[in-house]
Design an enzyme around this catalytic site. Sequence first.
Site, mmCIF file in Angstrom:
data_model
loop_
_atom_site.group_PDB
_atom_site.id
_atom_site.type_symbol
_atom_site.label_atom_id
_atom_site.label_comp_id
_atom_site.label_asym_id
_atom_site.label_seq_id
_atom_site.Cartn_x
_atom_site.Cartn_y
_atom_site.Cartn_z
ATOM 1 N N SER A 274 0.815 -1.195 0.000
ATOM 2 C CA SER A 274 0.000 0.000 0.000
ATOM 3 C C SER A 274 0.854 1.253 0.000
ATOM 4 O O SER A 274 2.026 1.235 0.365
ATOM 5 C CB SER A 274 -0.908 0.011 1.229
ATOM 6 O OG SER A 274 -0.136 0.292 2.382
ATOM 7 N N LYS A 275 0.232 2.305 -0.456
ATOM 8 C CA LYS A 275 0.945 3.571 -0.523
ATOM 9 C C LYS A 275 1.360 4.024 0.870
ATOM 10 O O LYS A 275 2.429 4.584 1.064
ATOM 11 C CB LYS A 275 0.034 4.626 -1.161
ATOM 12 C CG LYS A 275 -0.366 4.263 -2.578
ATOM 13 C CD LYS A 275 -1.490 5.148 -3.102
ATOM 14 C CE LYS A 275 -2.028 4.570 -4.402
ATOM 15 N NZ LYS A 275 -3.199 5.317 -4.886
ATOM 16 N N ARG A 276 0.466 3.773 1.810
ATOM 17 C CA ARG A 276 0.751 4.183 3.186
ATOM 18 C C ARG A 276 2.036 3.579 3.714
ATOM 19 O O ARG A 276 2.748 4.172 4.507
ATOM 20 C CB ARG A 276 -0.404 3.773 4.105
ATOM 21 C CG ARG A 276 -1.510 4.786 4.189
ATOM 22 C CD ARG A 276 -2.477 4.423 5.287
ATOM 23 N NE ARG A 276 -1.810 4.329 6.590
ATOM 24 C CZ ARG A 276 -2.441 3.988 7.710
ATOM 25 N NH1 ARG A 276 -3.712 3.685 7.675
ATOM 26 N NH2 ARG A 276 -1.788 3.930 8.844
#
Length: 475
Positions: A246-248
């Site tokens: 994920s980008k997070r």
Amino acid sequence: MKPVRTRFAPSPTGYLHVGGIRTALFAWLVARQAGGEFVLRFEDTDKKREVEGSREHLIKSLHTLGLKHDEGPDIGGQFGPYVQSERLASYHKWAQMLIDAGKAYADPYTPEQVQQFREEAQKAKKPFLYRNHRPTDPPKWDGTMPLRFKSEPKDYQWHDAVMGDMHAGAEAIDDFILIKSDGYPTYNFAHIIDDREMQISHIIRGQEFIASQPNYLNLYEALEFEVPILATVPHILGPDGKKKLSKRDGAKDVLDYFREGYLQEAMLNFIASLGWNDGTEQEIFIAQELIEKFSLDRVQRAGAKFDESRLLWMNGTWIRGLNLGELYERSKDFWPESSRQASDDYKKQVLSLIQERLKYFAEIPQLTDFFFTDLPVDMQLIDGNKQLKKFEHAELKGLLEQAKASLEASDFSAADLAERLNVLLEQTGQKPGVLFSLIRIASTQAPSSPGLAETLAVLGQETSLRRIDATLQAL
RNA sequence: GGCCCCUUCGUCUAGUGGUCCAGGACGUCAGGUUCUCAUCCUGAAGAUCGCGGGUUCGACUCCCGCAGGGGUCACCA
């Protein structure tokens, strides 16, 4: 048999990482394999999360990978518009139909009240179901409140092209929101309408939607829509092997890989073979082979970890497979500052020497810098060399003088150089480990380089001798 | 917590009852290719097929249970 039409429907909330692009790749492969259409649609119904510039970025990512769409926001098509915020009339039309049929109703509660229901359910360790609080006499929907689907809970069984036969009980079905109080539809509602109106044949999407599938099936029934072929692709996991990429958690933008000089073909190959194989031992696939051989039912059901070292290997393999002219064209943006004055021809010669040691283009500067500029004499390269450190500087100087004399008489073709180096070996009685190391270090001042004769040939006589002189002076 | 999905070498995987005391690839290690780095070649280590029961003459493959991991339970997608 209905025509195959697949879609990739990202929300414009940022960049595309490897996990996201894989879903797009699979959809594209399914479409291409069947000679169908690949549709791009933007799902921009959450205005708060929208990120400026991400639409262009998404399209660029797709195209850089070679995944061209046949219809989409930028190029149009007969089922447009391809942006959800421009299709509001359509959602409201279908919503009104549901209301008229008694299958949708206004949600009279405030968000705080709903939140309280949710917390109560949580406290009781029960899943939250809005329908347990379904109002008996809901107000007329005026567009200022959310519009909810009046579900008809029941068990479902369905087939998923990747996951196989699935089932879920009635407890998975709830009265979800169709239209938010801001007038925009939720994903849950909008995608179903869009897929219908755009005549999408296959819904290929990530695993996060599996739990909602029974709800969708219930809505398809209420709408009397045919259910498209469903394919749920497992997530790609981060290197820790736990959470989905994920980008997070810092998953890289796929465009970053191209900025570092990964080849589009390698990236495609890598992503496709992450969780898919054709049942043979083949590892390297060109796009056309993927199109021919891909099948959803051979996609793994478990999430695969993203292994960058495998990508690196694959990219090196693809680089080695390119012809020199092609490789040169592709690598143009990655050459070091010091190469600016060098001719195309010279750079191609250099490139051919480093081709088999190149893993990605961002390595070009460190691999080639010494071909373009005289690096300062670094005695540590000699004194720290395990073969050379046994010698006195005076001895090395003598050896290097002999080498210089021979090189002065060379025509500097690789063949002649190789010949002379062999003769020097005999004359000096030294092992290659000593003599070649010495000449290599003197002429490159680099910790590593391609083969000695080839390197000298490309450097040329003048440069080679100049550098050897510099080392002689330092010894 | 409910529901759903998943579980073969460190990693990606082959495998649909016997040909598997499990094959390939990446990675790792060792050796070879006149120096280094890389390529290439050869070889090695590496999985009691999550665990426990069953069915069967025989199970990685079928059944049941358990455990672990993941997803989801948003006026996000």
